[in-house]
Design an enzyme around this catalytic site. Structure first.
Site: not given
Ligand code: UD1
Ligand code: UDP
Length: 377
Positions: A99, A121, A135, A211, A213, A243
């Site tokens: 999602d 999923e 999401e 993490h 939002r 995160h």
């Molecule tokens: C995203 C997903 C969320 C998922 C999560 C998994 C959306 C809206 N959200 O959230 O559903 O649960 O990923 O972890 O799609 N950033 C970095 N390096 C990275 C990744 C992120 O610096 O490798 C920072 C950046 O500033 C980026 C911010 O995190 O702009 C947000 O990343 P984004 O993918 O938009 O949202 P997540 O909060 O990671």
């Molecule tokens: N995970 C990981 N390293 C971390 C934290 C989580 O590999 O430091 C794995 C975890 O085992 C799971 C997935 O990342 O498989 C979950 O990701 P996240 O919590 O970012 O996203 P969500 O599942 O909430 O979308």
């Protein structure tokens, strides 16, 4: 008959982890399936770690991540960058998972291109578009856009039926395929989780991730307050892979940076994280995937959210919704620290989300939907 061209679109760590087993399964049958892997790189570091772990090599890397990206930013960049890829590849099927913004854009791209989309999923719902945000809306929209819906549980199937969706299949969650395989490889010594933080064997490990939002701001401050209170206990050690989102990182570093019993570390590679989960006493998280993984490891989970789309985790006894109120979080951790029978009753291994064979079922469903004769028998 030429192989069916299946194009995967993924962008974040959890999508890579959960699509890896499907990707690998399809690639075991090259006469039947031709795969294309498109990563949007909505995430960078955690995504690259997961791709490396599962030996997935992208055919296209759209490299869209920007620091502090807004939902508008990432959506616009992904949709724009996907168009030429979809036009050029013209796949028979697009697979998306979960999602995220990437999943939504992948499904929308498939719709614009008149290509069927399979949603891995499918059917998770809280019934509240504000939680988790965005999401819950993303997955509802993907439910309208997709043709094949791979639901992990009967409950998810029911959610889709209520919305009038057709083409639903119960497969289990592919994340459990990845987890069971990784855990077995760790146990057999085939995989090693080097480089974990040093742990104090006299203390119980509380593993934390957060993490979401909808928790940015006040709820994150409350979560940090709870962790600071727990860190004051002499029998607890906290490890918190933080995160990379600045909305998370800044508050966590500011509020918890000085605590000697709280280890704030960078996100861990998947293999290390699985190893650390198995060493934890309790997991405190707002993650979706971790709620699914913990029952396979027999770890109690306290979900720091108001609502979950995974009620099965609560029904099986492993998980409990605790919100973000500090006194509630602390009270629930203390209960699991001090009440052995409570702990044992919530740490049984019994996973309602999957049996490790979801990806094989998805392959069979795709085969039969496209009437591909199996060439491996
Ligand atoms: C995203 C997903 C969320 C998922 C999560 C998994 C959306 C809206 N959200 O959230 O559903 O649960 O990923 O972890 O799609 N950033 C970095 N390096 C990275 C990744 C992120 O610096 O490798 C920072 C950046 O500033 C980026 C911010 O995190 O702009 C947000 O990343 P984004 O993918 O938009 O949202 P997540 O909060 O990671
Ligand atoms: N995970 C990981 N390293 C971390 C934290 C989580 O590999 O430091 C794995 C975890 O085992 C799971 C997935 O990342 O498989 C979950 O990701 P996240 O919590 O970012 O996203 P969500 O599942 O909430 O979308």
């Amino acid at each position: 008959m030429p192989p069916l061209k299946v194009l995967f679109v993924l962008g974040t760590r959890p999508e890579a982890i959960k699509l890896a087993p499907v990707y690998r399964r399809l690639r075991e049958h090259p006469q039947e399936f031709q795969t294309r892997l498109v990563v949007t790189a909505q995430h960078r570091g955690p995504l690259d770690d997961a791709l490396e772990t599962f030996a997935m090599f992208p055919d296209y890397d759209l490299d869209i991540m920007r620091p502090g990206q807004s939902l508008f930013d990432s959506t616009a960049r992904i949709v724009t960058a996907l168009e030429p890829v979809l036009v050029r590849e013209d796949p028979d099927l697009i697979l998306v998972q979960g999602d995220t913004t990437t999943s939504l854009c992948g499904a929308l791209g498939g719709f614009y291109q008149r290509t069927p989309v399979g949603h891995v999923e499918a059917g998770l719902r809280t019934g509240d578009f504000a939680q988790p945000f965005p999401e819950e809306m993303n997955r509802s929209l993907i439910g309208r856009l997709a043709t094949l819906h791979f639901a992990a549980t009967e409950g998810a199937t029911e959610n889709l039926r209520r919305e009038g969706v057709n083409g639903i299949f119960v497969t289990g969650n592919t994340g459990i395929d990845a987890l069971l395989e990784t855990r077995a490889a760790l146990l057999s010594g085939r995989l090693r989780a080097d480089g974990l933080p040093e742990l104090d064997s006299r203390k119980k490990l509380i593993l934390v991730t957060a993490h979401r939002r909808e928790s940015f701001g006040a709820s994150f401050e409350r979560i940090c307050q709870a962790l600071a209170a727990l860190a004051a206990r002499s029998d607890i050690e906290i490890v918190f892979p933080v995160h990379p989102n600045p909305n998370v990182r800044d508050v966590v570093n500011r509020r918890l940076g000085g605590h000697s019993t709280i280890k704030l570390i960078d996100p861990l590679s998947y293999v290390r994280f699985v190893d650390l989960m198995s060493r934890a006493h309790v997991i405190l998280t707002d993650s979706g995937g971790i709620q699914e993984e913990a029952p396979s490891l027999g770890k109690p989970v306290l979900i720091m959210r108001e609502k979950t789309e995974r009620p099965e985790a609560i029904a099986c006894g492993t998980a409990r919704l605790v919100g973000t109120d500090p006194s509630r979080i602390v009270g629930e951790v203390v209960l699991l620290m001090e009440n052995t029978s409570e702990y044992l009753s919530r740490s049984r291994i019994d996973n309602p989300f999957g049996d490790g064979r979801a990806s094989g079922r998805i392959l069979d469903i795709i085969r039969s939907h496209f009437a591909i004769p199996s060439r491996s028998l």
